[in-house]
Design an enzyme around this catalytic site. Structure first.
Site, PDB file in Angstrom:
ATOM      1  NE  ARG A 184       3.817  -1.203  -7.914  1.00 46.90           N
ATOM      2  CZ  ARG A 184       4.627  -2.264  -7.790  1.00 46.90           C
ATOM      3  NH1 ARG A 184       4.415  -3.152  -6.827  1.00 46.90           N
ATOM      4  NH2 ARG A 184       5.607  -2.443  -8.649  1.00 46.90           N
ATOM      5  CG  ASP A 467      10.830  -4.285  -9.125  1.00 46.35           C
ATOM      6  OD1 ASP A 467      11.438  -4.899  -8.214  1.00 46.35           O
ATOM      7  OD2 ASP A 467       9.626  -4.479  -9.377  1.00 46.35           O
TER       8      ASP A 467
END
Length: 547
Positions: A184, A467
């Site tokens: 990612r 996150d």
């Protein structure tokens, strides 16, 4: 192959003589550490320059289009399915490419940063795939940008190992089939200030993509798979088209067949939920499906309609489950859209981190089991976990539905008919805004920012893996409650700047260590949580504070 002229980079004192060759017009301002030349190769850097010159102006135009849409929503506008792309949605004939090698069975995927220990643990976890995260679970410190790519190289070569401070060693299981690596990169909004082309900062997205596809990605092809990606935070099919053009440029430049690169798109912004089919269509030669990025989706709901309370006011973050009406509509539409076009539908992340408290574990495992069972029964082909300890549970749940089948793409969910009104039905979400929720948001936001500024992008806080996406929810809810004059249900107090300041000081006092250690995180949090102007992403001002 594009030709280029090359120059030797002048060594910085901080690099102790380390240098790499750079094409004309490209400058690296970050340190060149040990082995960096294995990632910062002439081919990879030339690809960065090519992608920047061909695509960066379009990227900036699309970011400006995002800002115009937010302004329109603030002025009373709304979101809807696009009339100009109706023909794509109504054409029953097109399909995405069939699954690439290593991507047919994705019943459990694990996500995490590309530090050395996590790389080993993720690949050994038993998950079918690993989302090697250069975005929300990572920090864009230059050393992490390059170091993560080196770790991926070593992982593919099976030479990676790690020894912790306590002497414990980590290595890949020698005979096991490892999880498929899916990288990612950063979102379109994030720059890379350590790589300049023609004097301008480059795109973090394109830097991460180019460094991987031109190095470890080529080795993945040699291993019988390919360079696979998860694409984050897109807000329109035009942004997907930009990625598709980047793939075409890279494949032609590297001399690999078109369609070798595959990408799964995270549907994690409110606007993208109305353009799922168009996004698949733009990437169809390179598509590997869509993912329900639930945490960023909640963040985007708040961000998109942040000035429109109470119609779009969400209760405490922990009260917003996947079964509330607008979240249910979003996930049902995602599955039916994907399967109609022959694409994978991947479920959201289970953020729970196992603890030493058995009672906490028992309750949390039950919730995760219910969540994954709902996803599997709804037609998802797999789902995410954030910790190796959750892989077995997720795999077991999906196997109970899939059996020996690699996926359930053939289940087209023709019973699903989602309207724009259902996707926009935030007002029916049950729950309240409480002082406990405010305090949780403040504490999580400050703790996360302290870790992020220190180089950690994924942090265990209150038994959850936090996150950037979950931190964005925390600070955005504080901004929304403050700027919409919300009254807290449990105390009757109005959310004011004075109350937020008070809670910030009180929550910092409860954290371990010296309160002075949290000063930079406190300042950053207040900058993105209470300012008159809403910052699009907390990582942008935080990145400015990073060397």
């Amino acid at each position: 192959m594009v030709s280029a002229s090359w120059k030797k980079r002048e060594p910085d004192r901080s690099t102790e003589g380390q240098t790499v060759d750079t094409p004309d017009g490209l400058t690296i301002t970050g340190d060149i550490g040990p082995r960096a030349e294995e990632v910062l190769t002439p081919q990879a850097l030339e690809l960065i320059a090519l992608l920047h010159r061909e695509l960066d102006d379009r990227r900036l135009e699309l970011l400006e289009a995002r800002r115009r849409r937010v302004a329109d929503l603030a002025a009373g506008g709304t979101l809807d399915f696009l009339p100009e792309t109706r023909h794509i949605r109504e054409d029953p004939t097109w399909r995405v490419a069939p699954p690439a090698p290593g991507l047919a069975d994705r019943r459990c995927e694990i996500t995490g940063p590309t530090d050395r220990k996590m790389t080993i643990n993720a690949l050994n976890s038993g998950a079918r795939a690993w989302l090697a995260d250069h975005e929300d679970a990572n920090t864009p410190q230059w050393g992490a940008v390059v170091g993560g790519q080196l770790n991926l190289l070593d992982a593919i070569d099976r030479t990676i190992d790690f020894t912790a401070e306590n002497g414990k060693t980590y290595a890949l299981e020698p005979d096991d089939e490892l999880a498929t690596i899916i990288v990612r990169p950063r979102g379109w909004h994030l720059p890379e200030k350590h790589v300049l082309v023609d004097g301008r900062p480059t795109s973090g997205s394109l830097v991460d993509f180019a460094l991987y596809v031109a190095t470890a990605g080529l080795r993945q092809i040699e291993k019988g798979q390919g360079p696979y990606f998860y694409l984050p935070k897109m807000e329109s099919h035009l942004e997907a088209r930009l990625w598709n053009d980047a793939f075409l440029l890279a494949q032609d430049y590297l001399g690999i067949p078109r369609g070798t690169i595959r990408a799964t798109v995270l549907i994690e912004t409110y606007p993208a939920a109305f353009e799922m089919e168009e996004i698949l269509y733009e990437l169809r030669e390179h598509s590997a499906g869509l993912n329900a990025g639930r945490w960023d989706f909640m963040f985007s709901v708040i961000k998109s309609f942040r000035t429109r309370g109470p119609e779009f006011l969400l209760p405490d973050r922990n009260a917003v489950t996947m079964t509330v009406p607008f979240m249910r509509a979003y996930t049902e539409l995602l599955v039916s859209t994907c399967h109609r076009r022959g694409a994978h539908a991947i479920g959201g992340m289970a953020a729970f981190i196992p603890s030493r408290d058995e009672a906490v574990n028992e309750a949390a495992f039950a919730k995760v089991r219910d969540d994954k069972t709902r996803e599997a029964n709804d037609g998802f082909d797999g789902s995410w976990v954030a910790h190796p300890g959750m892989v077995e549970l997720c795999t077991e749940v999906f196997t109970s539905v899939l059996g020996d089948r690699p996926n359930q793409i053939e289940r087209t969910r023709d019973d699903v008919h989602v309207t724009a009104a259902q996707l926009l039905d935030v007002a029916s979400t049950p729950g309240e805004v409480t002082e406990a929720g405010l305090r949780n948001n403040v504490s999580v936001g400050i703790q996360y920012l302290k870790a992020w500024l220190g180089g950690l992008g994924a942090v265990a806080i209150f038994n959850l893996m936090e996150d950037a996406a979950t931190a964005e929810i925390s600070r955005s809810q504080v901004w929304q409650w403050l700027h919409n004059d919300v009254t807290l249900a449990d105390t009757g107090r109005k959310v004011t700047r004075e109350l937020v300041d008070q809670v910030v000081e009180e929550e910092i006092a409860e954290l371990p260590g010296d309160p002075a250690d949290y000063e930079e995180a406190r300042q950053t949090f207040l900058e993105v949580a209470v300012a008159d102007e809403y910052a699009d992403f907390l990582t942008l001002p935080a990145y400015d504070r990073m060397p």
